[in-house]
Design a protein around this motif. Structure first.
Motif, PDB file in Angstrom:
ATOM      1  N   ASN A 300       0.802  -1.234   0.000  1.00  0.00           N
ATOM      2  CA  ASN A 300       0.000   0.000   0.000  1.00  0.00           C
ATOM      3  C   ASN A 300       0.832   1.279   0.000  1.00  0.00           C
ATOM      4  N   TYR A 301       2.003   1.221  -0.665  1.00  0.00           N
ATOM      5  CA  TYR A 301       2.795   2.433  -0.913  1.00  0.00           C
ATOM      6  C   TYR A 301       3.211   3.107   0.389  1.00  0.00           C
ATOM      7  N   GLN A 302       3.577   2.299   1.376  1.00  0.00           N
ATOM      8  CA  GLN A 302       3.973   2.843   2.676  1.00  0.00           C
ATOM      9  C   GLN A 302       5.470   3.126   2.684  1.00  0.00           C
ATOM     10  N   PHE A 303       5.850   4.169   1.962  1.00  0.00           N
ATOM     11  CA  PHE A 303       7.255   4.564   1.891  1.00  0.00           C
ATOM     12  C   PHE A 303       7.628   5.356   3.149  1.00  0.00           C
ATOM     13  N   VAL A 304       8.871   5.159   3.585  1.00  0.00           N
ATOM     14  CA  VAL A 304       9.384   5.962   4.699  1.00  0.00           C
ATOM     15  C   VAL A 304      10.691   6.598   4.255  1.00  0.00           C
ATOM     16  N   PRO A 305      10.977   7.824   4.732  1.00  0.00           N
ATOM     17  CA  PRO A 305      12.236   8.474   4.336  1.00  0.00           C
ATOM     18  C   PRO A 305      13.437   7.762   4.933  1.00  0.00           C
ATOM     19  N   MET A 306      14.481   7.638   4.130  1.00  0.00           N
ATOM     20  CA  MET A 306      15.737   7.038   4.593  1.00  0.00           C
ATOM     21  C   MET A 306      16.854   7.825   3.916  1.00  0.00           C
ATOM     22  N   GLY A 307      17.523   8.677   4.709  1.00  0.00           N
ATOM     23  CA  GLY A 307      18.531   9.538   4.106  1.00  0.00           C
ATOM     24  C   GLY A 307      17.884  10.465   3.090  1.00  0.00           C
ATOM     25  N   ASN A 308      18.373  10.425   1.859  1.00  0.00           N
ATOM     26  CA  ASN A 308      17.840  11.287   0.803  1.00  0.00           C
ATOM     27  C   ASN A 308      16.872  10.564  -0.117  1.00  0.00           C
ATOM     28  N   THR A 309      16.385   9.417   0.312  1.00  0.00           N
ATOM     29  CA  THR A 309      15.512   8.638  -0.567  1.00  0.00           C
ATOM     30  C   THR A 309      14.325   8.087   0.221  1.00  0.00           C
ATOM     31  N   GLN A 310      13.536   7.256  -0.438  1.00  0.00           N
ATOM     32  CA  GLN A 310      12.372   6.630   0.176  1.00  0.00           C
ATOM     33  C   GLN A 310      12.593   5.118   0.242  1.00  0.00           C
ATOM     34  N   TYR A 311      12.082   4.514   1.308  1.00  0.00           N
ATOM     35  CA  TYR A 311      12.283   3.091   1.547  1.00  0.00           C
ATOM     36  C   TYR A 311      10.942   2.403   1.697  1.00  0.00           C
ATOM     37  N   ASP A 312      10.771   1.294   0.994  1.00  0.00           N
ATOM     38  CA  ASP A 312       9.607   0.429   1.174  1.00  0.00           C
ATOM     39  C   ASP A 312      10.141  -0.942   1.543  1.00  0.00           C
ATOM     40  N   TRP A 313       9.987  -1.312   2.816  1.00  0.00           N
ATOM     41  CA  TRP A 313      10.633  -2.538   3.314  1.00  0.00           C
ATOM     42  C   TRP A 313      10.165  -3.770   2.553  1.00  0.00           C
ATOM     43  N   LEU A 314       8.879  -3.827   2.220  1.00  0.00           N
ATOM     44  CA  LEU A 314       8.351  -5.008   1.550  1.00  0.00           C
ATOM     45  C   LEU A 314       8.902  -5.112   0.141  1.00  0.00           C
ATOM     46  N   LEU A 315       8.855  -4.018  -0.598  1.00  0.00           N
ATOM     47  CA  LEU A 315       9.386  -4.021  -1.959  1.00  0.00           C
ATOM     48  C   LEU A 315      10.860  -4.399  -1.959  1.00  0.00           C
ATOM     49  N   HIS A 316      11.626  -3.795  -1.043  1.00  0.00           N
ATOM     50  CA  HIS A 316      13.071  -4.046  -1.018  1.00  0.00           C
ATOM     51  C   HIS A 316      13.377  -5.485  -0.651  1.00  0.00           C
ATOM     52  N   HIS A 317      12.656  -6.021   0.332  1.00  0.00           N
ATOM     53  CA  HIS A 317      12.933  -7.395   0.756  1.00  0.00           C
ATOM     54  C   HIS A 317      12.633  -8.392  -0.354  1.00  0.00           C
ATOM     55  N   GLU A 318      11.444  -8.300  -0.953  1.00  0.00           N
ATOM     56  CA  GLU A 318      11.104  -9.272  -1.994  1.00  0.00           C
ATOM     57  C   GLU A 318      12.034  -9.135  -3.195  1.00  0.00           C
TER      58      GLU A 318
END
Length: 526
Positions: A300-318
């Motif tokens: 559901n597009y739950q991005f969180v800021p990380m440094g100068n970018t956005q992080y989506d834990w689910l997208l990144h993990h898969e």
């Protein structure tokens, strides 16, 4: 907190209900009849019927055997009805019961069999953990279907040699016929879209080896955004986000998140493994799953800021599973931590790359505090998926990699990680187990780390920190419960020192009580 408690009760109820249903598992000892042949290729040709929640069509299995087979044994759940099996165009005898399809090959030189089957699909109760088909409606009232099968295997949607050691080395061809305007997203490259009146037929193909549970397809009315990702290898890789039409406005944002995550994984794991296919996600009516070149996304597009970018834990993990799980894979679920633990560690590396060392160490401490150390990370030989799957293959598996980084040092660890993900002994059609992982660590580093790794991977024991005062400004430190030495940070009044500790006492001088492992690199009893 209240929402989390309510959700926990709901999940417990769902879990109990799911076990009242038929429980499909896979893995374990391979069937002796299935040892006699190797699957080279699958061709799946299915019509998907959302109104009936059913599929119908055929699967062609191309195989190789050193000797003539008396029985070709495949797996297919009994919920589907097999109507005919052809070999060289001729009908052959078969039996189908107890989720096993036994085929009696005819006396010919042919090496493929075509199976015609149909049926109402099994419904996922708690996807992706208790998988199957998830049939939903999107915000516009269109059908929306997702498939998850890591815990059940491919037999819930097609006839297969359903064992984790079996990966068709010549890939798959997937054909899907659906009503217009529905689209079916699947593995590999979209070869052809054929319009047939009010129907559409899609042909997807990949020539790469692929694990059975990674074969996947998702149906919906989607918006697609395409671009090109320039890989670290120099390859121009198609990159695509396939999301619900109602979320079209979010396409550009999630494309950027996908690109950043891909580039981050490439830095630590090497070039993207499937350059001739694509980097892609498809929005699914369940949380997510690693499906080779078409990862399921439901966060559901739950991005969180990380440094100068956005992080989506689910997208990144898969996405990380494209390297560990899909490219580097195991043949026995006992070693599943190599999929989940290293990929989970890749999540921590996003913190390191974009949030810095402090963010990375905070993440490690947070995860470490939640590890119960109840079960060994490595399961028993010939584990089924259900036997092997538990939370510590993620958390403790990732922490083992974190500790290994500390022991080896960055100058060795990061090249080791790249080498592991690219060694032909463990990639694509080849597979890896824990013993091979340990041997490779030692081979690459030149260090004897077998006892260290086996302690954390194969037992639930932790070294016990013992500190005793010995006179003014003097302390003795040791680690009980181990017969080897490991480097440990020790904070004294003089600062942080790196000291080799084991079961023999080591003297340190300090005007204050020393603190062992202040930055949390190791799993220790303090």
């Amino acid at each position: 907190m209240i929402k989390r408690i309510v959700l926990a009760f709901l999940l417990i109820g769902t879990f109990q209900f799911s076990h009242a249903q038929k429980n499909w598992d896979w893995g374990g000892p391979i069937d002796p009849l299935q040892k006699q042949f190797e699957v080279l290729h699958y061709k799946l040709d299915l019509a998907i019927n959302p109104d009936e929640r059913s599929i119908e069509g055929s699967a062609t299995v191309t195989f190789e055997a050193e000797e003539k087979l008396e029985i070709l044994r495949l797996n297919l759940i009994d919920e589907y009805k097999v109507t005919q099996v052809l070999m060289n165009g001729d009908a052959v005898e078969f039996t189908h019961s107890n989720d096993i399809l036994d085929i009696r090959p005819i006396d010919c030189t042919c090496n493929s069999v075509e199976i015609f089957y149909s049926g109402v699909t099994p419904i996922a109760i708690n996807p992706p953990w208790n998988g199957g088909f998830t049939w939903e409606k999107d915000g516009f009232g269109n059908h929306w279907m997702g498939l998850s099968s890591q815990g059940e295997g491919a037999k819930i949607f097609m006839p297969a040699l359903d064992h984790p050691s079996s990966e068709p080395r010549e890939g798959v061809d997937l054909y899907f016929t659906v009503d217009h305007p529905y689209f079916v997203a699947a593995n590999g490259t979209l070869v052809e879209t054929e319009k047939m009146g009010d129907k559409v037929r899609y042909h997807w193909s990949t020539s790469y080896p692929i694990n059975n549970y990674n074969i996947n397809f998702t149906l919906g009315v989607f918006h697609s955004l395409k671009d090109v990702f320039i890989s670290s290898s120099g390859a121009e890789v198609p990159i695509e986000v396939i999301i619900l039409k109602e979320n079209e406005a979010k396409a550009a944002a999630i494309m950027e998140v996908l690109k950043v995550s891909t580039a981050t994984h490439e830095k630590y794991f090497g070039a993207y493994p499937w350059p001739n296919d694509k980097v892609a996600i498809v929005e699914t009516p369940y949380l997510g799953m690693e499906h080779q070149t078409i990862n399921a996304y439901g966060n559901n597009y739950q991005f969180v800021p990380m440094g100068n970018t956005q992080y989506d834990w689910l997208l990144h993990h898969e996405l990380g599973h494209e390297w560990f799980g899909n490219k580097v894979s195991v043949g026995d679920w006992a070693d599943m931590w190599l999929h989940e633990g290293i990929t989970a560690y890749g999540d921590w590396l996003f913190y390191y790359e974009h949030g810095g060392m402090e963010s990375y160490l905070e993440k490690a401490k947070e995860v470490g505090m939640g590890i119960p150390h109840d079960k060994p990370v490595v399961g028993k030989i010939n584990s089924t998926e259900e036997e092997a799957y538990h939370s510590e293959i993620y958390t403790k598996g990732a922490f083992v990699m974190h500790s290994l980084r500390w022991v080896l040092g960055d100058d060795v660890f990061f090249p080791f990680l790249l080498a592991l993900a690219s060694d032909e002994r463990f990639t694509y059609q080849n597979q890896i187990d824990t013993d091979e992982f340990i041997s490779f660590v030692q081979e690459f580093s030149g260090q004897d780390l077998a006892d260290f790794l086996n302690l954390y991977l194969r037992t639930t024991k932790l070294p016990q920190v013992k500190i005793s005062a010995k006179g003014k400004n003097s302390y003795q430190i040791k680690l009980d419960g181990i017969k080897f030495e490991i480097p440990v940070e020790v904070q004294t009044s003089e600062g942080i020192q790196r000291i080799m500790l084991g079961n023999k006492k080591v003297k340190v001088s300090s005007t204050s009580a020393p603190v062992v492992d202040p930055n949390g690199w190791l799993m220790l009893k303090q």
